[in-house]
Design a protein around this motif. Structure first.
Motif, short mmCIF file in Angstrom:
data_model
loop_
_atom_site.label_atom_id
_atom_site.label_comp_id
_atom_site.label_asym_id
_atom_site.label_seq_id
_atom_site.Cartn_x
_atom_site.Cartn_y
_atom_site.Cartn_z
N GLU A 1 0.83 -1.20 0.00
CA GLU A 1 0.00 0.00 0.00
C GLU A 1 0.87 1.25 0.00
O GLU A 1 0.60 2.22 -0.73
N PHE B 1 2.42 1.76 -3.42
CA PHE B 1 1.45 2.36 -4.34
C PHE B 1 1.33 3.86 -4.09
O PHE B 1 1.35 4.67 -5.03
N ARG B 2 1.20 4.25 -2.81
CA ARG B 2 1.11 5.68 -2.48
C ARG B 2 2.36 6.42 -2.94
O ARG B 2 2.29 7.56 -3.39
N MET C 1 2.20 7.03 -6.68
CA MET C 1 1.25 8.09 -6.99
C MET C 1 1.78 9.47 -6.58
O MET C 1 1.59 10.46 -7.30
N GLU D 1 2.39 12.64 -8.98
CA GLU D 1 1.79 13.95 -8.67
C GLU D 1 2.84 15.05 -8.66
O GLU D 1 2.53 16.20 -8.99
N ARG E 1 -2.28 -1.58 -10.00
CA ARG E 1 -3.08 -0.50 -9.43
C ARG E 1 -2.62 0.86 -9.97
O ARG E 1 -3.45 1.72 -10.30
N ALA E 2 -1.30 1.03 -10.05
CA ALA E 2 -0.78 2.30 -10.55
C ALA E 2 -1.15 2.51 -12.01
O ALA E 2 -1.49 3.62 -12.43
N ARG E 3 -1.11 1.44 -12.79
CA ARG E 3 -1.50 1.57 -14.20
C ARG E 3 -2.94 2.01 -14.33
O ARG E 3 -3.28 2.88 -15.16
N GLU E 4 -3.83 1.47 -13.51
CA GLU E 4 -5.23 1.86 -13.55
C GLU E 4 -5.39 3.34 -13.25
O GLU E 4 -6.22 4.04 -13.86
N GLU E 5 -4.60 3.85 -12.32
CA GLU E 5 -4.72 5.24 -11.92
C GLU E 5 -4.04 6.19 -12.91
O GLU E 5 -4.55 7.28 -13.18
N LEU E 6 -2.90 5.79 -13.45
CA LEU E 6 -2.09 6.69 -14.27
C LEU E 6 -2.48 6.68 -15.74
O LEU E 6 -2.15 7.60 -16.48
#
Length: 206
Positions: free
Chosen positions: A22, A25-26, A29, A33, A54-59
């Motif tokens: 976790e 991941f933070r 991100m 940012e 997870r990062a790919r989904e967000e980025l």
């Protein structure tokens, strides 16, 4: 922008290796940012493939999100399936071959002139000089003598001062892990990470 152009434009590759998925991941991100557009998540970190996913989904699809410490062809396949669009290896071998076969850019680990020749012949997009701390800037400059056109990215023991020196010596970019990430990927606070990120960005823009 292709990977080689991105390396030359951004000049900083952040390397995330953490014991806390976790927090890792933070960290990814937070780096994004702060404007870091080249990020590697090491497969030696906890649950790294899920962090990448997870990062790919967000980025989104356009972000450069790499998998690092890729040791085998299977590692390369699983990293690509998780969403990595960049592969980083500590050395030569089947991971490089499989990644090139898939059309993924590879930052391939090299140290000796023979490894430089082999990595370039195998289709590496750039050369990860690792561990760079073994020879420092003088060794990088020695390699650039016979290989002046090849893109070298020193990794290993690169602090902000060393980043400036390597870039001045002819590196196209630097890869930075612990001196940038600190304890953020292990659950540490992110304010220090953001401050260090600004320091490294300034060093790489100098």
């Amino acid at each position: 922008m292709d990977f080689s152009a991105a390396l030359r434009a951004e000049r900083l590759l952040a390397i995330v290796r953490g014991r806390d998925p976790e927090a890792s991941f933070r960290t990814v991100m937070a780096l994004a940012e702060e404007g870091v557009s080249l990020i590697e998540v090491s497969l030696s970190g906890a649950d790294a493939l899920r962090v990448i996913g997870r990062a790919r989904e967000e980025l989104g699809d356009a972000a450069w999100l790499g998998a690092g410490t890729v040791l085998s062809a299977d590692d390369a396949r699983r990293a690509a399936e998780a969403g990595a669009n960049l592969i980083v290896t500590p050395g030569l071998g089947s991971a490089l071959e499989e990644s090139v076969r898939q059309g993924l850019p590879v930052l391939a680990g090299v140290l000796t002139p023979s490894e430089v020749i082999a990595a370039d012949a195998a289709g590496a997009a750039a050369l990860k000089l690792f561990p760079a701390s073994v020879g420092g800037c003088a060794y990088l400059q020695s390699l650039l003598g016979p290989f002046p056109e090849l893109p070298f990215v020193p990794v290993g023991g690169v602090d902000a001062e060393a980043a400036r020196a390597y870039l001045a010596a002819g590196a196209v970019a630097v890869g930075v892990g612990a001196p940038l990430i600190g304890d953020a990927a292990d659950g540490g606070e992110l304010d220090g990470l953001r401050k260090r990120t600004a320091e490294f960005q300034a060093a790489c823009d100098a």
